[in-house]
Design a protein around this motif. Structure first.
Motif, PDB file in Angstrom:
ATOM      1  N   PHE A 185       4.254  10.982  -6.697  1.00 50.53           N
ATOM      2  CA  PHE A 185       3.125  10.806  -6.660  1.00 50.53           C
ATOM      3  C   PHE A 185       2.702   9.401  -6.435  1.00 50.53           C
ATOM      4  O   PHE A 185       1.940   8.880  -5.809  1.00 50.53           O
ATOM      5  CB  PHE A 185       2.129  11.735  -7.478  1.00 50.53           C
ATOM      6  CG  PHE A 185       0.536  11.550  -7.192  1.00 50.53           C
ATOM      7  CD1 PHE A 185      -0.005  12.248  -6.060  1.00 50.53           C
ATOM      8  CD2 PHE A 185      -0.279  10.741  -7.933  1.00 50.53           C
ATOM      9  CE1 PHE A 185      -1.317  12.010  -5.813  1.00 50.53           C
ATOM     10  CE2 PHE A 185      -1.723  10.673  -7.656  1.00 50.53           C
ATOM     11  CZ  PHE A 185      -2.034  11.550  -6.446  1.00 50.53           C
ATOM     12  N   GLU A 186       3.233   8.476  -7.439  1.00 54.47           N
ATOM     13  CA  GLU A 186       3.078   7.084  -7.584  1.00 54.47           C
ATOM     14  C   GLU A 186       3.546   6.358  -6.059  1.00 54.47           C
ATOM     15  O   GLU A 186       2.986   5.656  -5.474  1.00 54.47           O
ATOM     16  CB  GLU A 186       3.745   6.454  -8.580  1.00 54.47           C
ATOM     17  CG  GLU A 186       2.689   6.695  -9.700  1.00 54.47           C
ATOM     18  CD  GLU A 186       2.534   5.575 -10.843  1.00 54.47           C
ATOM     19  OE1 GLU A 186       3.436   4.510 -10.453  1.00 54.47           O
ATOM     20  OE2 GLU A 186       1.997   5.820 -11.744  1.00 54.47           O
ATOM     21  N   LYS A 187       4.884   7.046  -5.711  1.00 57.70           N
ATOM     22  CA  LYS A 187       5.276   6.590  -4.453  1.00 57.70           C
ATOM     23  C   LYS A 187       4.286   6.868  -3.323  1.00 57.70           C
ATOM     24  O   LYS A 187       4.130   5.868  -2.183  1.00 57.70           O
ATOM     25  CB  LYS A 187       6.719   7.291  -4.072  1.00 57.70           C
ATOM     26  CG  LYS A 187       7.652   6.720  -4.976  1.00 57.70           C
ATOM     27  CD  LYS A 187       8.829   7.566  -4.343  1.00 57.70           C
ATOM     28  CE  LYS A 187      10.080   7.291  -5.334  1.00 57.70           C
ATOM     29  NZ  LYS A 187      11.116   8.203  -5.047  1.00 57.70           N
ATOM     30  N   LEU A 188       3.461   8.026  -3.100  1.00 56.60           N
ATOM     31  CA  LEU A 188       2.736   8.137  -2.138  1.00 56.60           C
ATOM     32  C   LEU A 188       1.476   7.305  -2.250  1.00 56.60           C
ATOM     33  O   LEU A 188       1.187   6.869  -1.096  1.00 56.60           O
ATOM     34  CB  LEU A 188       2.233   9.752  -2.249  1.00 56.60           C
ATOM     35  CG  LEU A 188       0.874   9.997  -1.535  1.00 56.60           C
ATOM     36  CD1 LEU A 188       1.327  10.141  -0.013  1.00 56.60           C
ATOM     37  CD2 LEU A 188       0.499  11.677  -1.815  1.00 56.60           C
ATOM     38  N   LEU A 189       1.006   7.101  -3.471  1.00 55.23           N
ATOM     39  CA  LEU A 189      -0.012   6.212  -3.563  1.00 55.23           C
ATOM     40  C   LEU A 189       0.220   4.697  -3.150  1.00 55.23           C
ATOM     41  O   LEU A 189      -0.648   4.141  -2.558  1.00 55.23           O
ATOM     42  CB  LEU A 189      -0.586   6.080  -5.048  1.00 55.23           C
ATOM     43  CG  LEU A 189      -1.421   7.237  -5.624  1.00 55.23           C
ATOM     44  CD1 LEU A 189      -1.466   7.125  -7.020  1.00 55.23           C
ATOM     45  CD2 LEU A 189      -2.706   7.302  -5.085  1.00 55.23           C
ATOM     46  N   LEU A 190       1.196   4.448  -3.367  1.00 53.50           N
ATOM     47  CA  LEU A 190       1.721   2.987  -3.275  1.00 53.50           C
ATOM     48  C   LEU A 190       2.516   2.645  -1.750  1.00 53.50           C
ATOM     49  O   LEU A 190       2.864   1.472  -1.530  1.00 53.50           O
ATOM     50  CB  LEU A 190       2.568   2.387  -4.194  1.00 53.50           C
ATOM     51  CG  LEU A 190       1.956   2.471  -5.873  1.00 53.50           C
ATOM     52  CD1 LEU A 190       3.030   2.071  -6.707  1.00 53.50           C
ATOM     53  CD2 LEU A 190       0.658   1.510  -6.008  1.00 53.50           C
ATOM     54  N   GLY A 195       3.006   1.282   1.669  1.00 55.39           N
ATOM     55  CA  GLY A 195       2.387   0.265   2.140  1.00 55.39           C
ATOM     56  C   GLY A 195       1.720  -0.744   1.289  1.00 55.39           C
ATOM     57  O   GLY A 195       1.135  -1.670   2.018  1.00 55.39           O
ATOM     58  N   VAL A 196       1.923  -0.725   0.189  1.00 53.23           N
ATOM     59  CA  VAL A 196       1.406  -1.663  -0.797  1.00 53.23           C
ATOM     60  C   VAL A 196       2.367  -2.484  -1.457  1.00 53.23           C
ATOM     61  O   VAL A 196       3.423  -2.191  -1.645  1.00 53.23           O
ATOM     62  CB  VAL A 196       0.687  -0.935  -2.154  1.00 53.23           C
ATOM     63  CG1 VAL A 196       0.145  -1.862  -2.978  1.00 53.23           C
ATOM     64  CG2 VAL A 196      -0.528   0.103  -1.492  1.00 53.23           C
ATOM     65  N   SER A 197       2.131  -3.895  -1.199  1.00 53.01           N
ATOM     66  CA  SER A 197       3.221  -4.775  -1.794  1.00 53.01           C
ATOM     67  C   SER A 197       3.406  -4.995  -3.296  1.00 53.01           C
ATOM     68  O   SER A 197       2.289  -4.606  -3.730  1.00 53.01           O
ATOM     69  CB  SER A 197       3.224  -6.103  -0.859  1.00 53.01           C
ATOM     70  OG  SER A 197       2.021  -6.808  -1.690  1.00 53.01           O
ATOM     71  N   ASP A 198       4.400  -5.611  -3.692  1.00 54.35           N
ATOM     72  CA  ASP A 198       4.483  -5.651  -4.925  1.00 54.35           C
ATOM     73  C   ASP A 198       3.449  -6.968  -5.317  1.00 54.35           C
ATOM     74  O   ASP A 198       2.914  -6.852  -6.768  1.00 54.35           O
ATOM     75  CB  ASP A 198       5.814  -6.401  -5.488  1.00 54.35           C
ATOM     76  CG  ASP A 198       6.998  -5.298  -5.404  1.00 54.35           C
ATOM     77  OD1 ASP A 198       6.642  -4.203  -5.439  1.00 54.35           O
ATOM     78  OD2 ASP A 198       8.160  -5.870  -5.415  1.00 54.35           O
ATOM     79  N   GLU A 199       3.080  -7.573  -4.502  1.00 58.97           N
ATOM     80  CA  GLU A 199       2.136  -8.734  -4.942  1.00 58.97           C
ATOM     81  C   GLU A 199       0.623  -8.006  -5.198  1.00 58.97           C
ATOM     82  O   GLU A 199      -0.101  -8.334  -6.035  1.00 58.97           O
ATOM     83  CB  GLU A 199       2.112  -9.981  -3.910  1.00 58.97           C
ATOM     84  CG  GLU A 199       3.360 -10.705  -4.035  1.00 58.97           C
ATOM     85  CD  GLU A 199       4.327 -10.091  -3.068  1.00 58.97           C
ATOM     86  OE1 GLU A 199       4.219  -9.284  -2.214  1.00 58.97           O
ATOM     87  OE2 GLU A 199       5.453 -10.540  -3.351  1.00 58.97           O
ATOM     88  N   GLU A 200       0.554  -7.177  -4.309  1.00 62.09           N
ATOM     89  CA  GLU A 200      -0.814  -6.398  -4.244  1.00 62.09           C
ATOM     90  C   GLU A 200      -0.962  -5.590  -5.663  1.00 62.09           C
ATOM     91  O   GLU A 200      -1.851  -5.518  -6.136  1.00 62.09           O
ATOM     92  CB  GLU A 200      -0.982  -5.487  -2.997  1.00 62.09           C
ATOM     93  CG  GLU A 200      -1.181  -6.394  -1.825  1.00 62.09           C
ATOM     94  CD  GLU A 200      -1.109  -5.645  -0.380  1.00 62.09           C
ATOM     95  OE1 GLU A 200      -2.087  -5.710   0.384  1.00 62.09           O
ATOM     96  OE2 GLU A 200      -0.323  -4.633  -0.591  1.00 62.09           O
ATOM     97  N   ILE A 201       0.439  -4.819  -5.896  1.00 59.74           N
ATOM     98  CA  ILE A 201       0.291  -4.093  -7.107  1.00 59.74           C
ATOM     99  C   ILE A 201      -0.017  -4.899  -8.258  1.00 59.74           C
ATOM    100  O   ILE A 201      -0.921  -4.617  -9.208  1.00 59.74           O
ATOM    101  CB  ILE A 201       1.340  -3.232  -7.151  1.00 59.74           C
ATOM    102  CG1 ILE A 201       1.582  -2.356  -6.123  1.00 59.74           C
ATOM    103  CG2 ILE A 201       1.755  -2.486  -8.660  1.00 59.74           C
ATOM    104  CD1 ILE A 201       3.150  -1.570  -5.883  1.00 59.74           C
ATOM    105  N   THR A 202       0.604  -6.171  -8.381  1.00 62.72           N
ATOM    106  CA  THR A 202       0.433  -6.883  -9.500  1.00 62.72           C
ATOM    107  C   THR A 202      -1.036  -7.435  -9.695  1.00 62.72           C
ATOM    108  O   THR A 202      -1.549  -7.421 -10.601  1.00 62.72           O
ATOM    109  CB  THR A 202       1.342  -8.240  -9.364  1.00 62.72           C
ATOM    110  OG1 THR A 202       2.615  -7.669  -9.259  1.00 62.72           O
ATOM    111  CG2 THR A 202       1.200  -9.344 -10.568  1.00 62.72           C
TER     112      THR A 202
END
Length: 151
Positions: A114-119, A121-128
């Motif tokens: 589920f976390e993979k699905l949510l994330l 197209g989201v970069s590591d920088e955007e997550i941080t």
């Protein structure tokens, strides 16, 4: 300032859709989103340590009365039982029933999927950045809550 209005709405929509999707995919259709969140929390911790109502209150940051009603509903639906603790009659240990445990494998594996699905197209920088911003928002609300308790 006005360009930032709507963040609360976005958080609300994200939370509702995420909970609904997760529950529909990995749990049962007879429980609500909030009940599913608690069941998910319990399933990820089963066998690691005893779990009590206060653990649920602290993890989710919700009031005792809300947790009580959510746990009562899960108990009525046969997902949990609550057992009095000998050393402290005020404490009730939360025990998952076989009905709840049948979801454990799906929930544990499903959490990562589920976390993979949510994330996607989201970069590591955007997550941080997201994590920094949400932590600041949480602290702002905690300060507000603690300030209102003193009045």
């Amino acid at each position: 300032m006005e360009k930032h209005l709507g963040i609360n709405r976005q958080l609300h929509i994200l939370s509702n859709r995420a909970t609904r999707t997760f529950n529909r995919t990995f749990l049962s259709e007879d429980i609500t989103g909030k009940q599913g969140g608690i069941l998910h929390f319990l399933l990820l911790r089963v066998g690691k340590k005893d779990i009590y109502q206060r653990d649920v209150e602290e993890y989710f940051g919700i009031r005792r009365s809300s947790v009580t009603s959510l746990l009562q509903a899960l108990e009525e639906k046969g997902y949990i039982t609550r057992k009095a603790v000998a050393k402290d009659a005020r404490l009730k240990q939360i025990i998952l029933t076989p009905k709840a445990l049948k979801f454990r494998k799906n929930v544990v594996a499903g959490t990562f999927d589920f976390e993979k699905l949510l994330l996607q197209g989201v970069s590591d920088e955007e997550i941080t950045a997201w994590q920094k911003v949400t932590q600041k928002m949480i602290k702002n609300l905690e300060k507000q809550d603690s300030g209102s308790d003193k009045q």
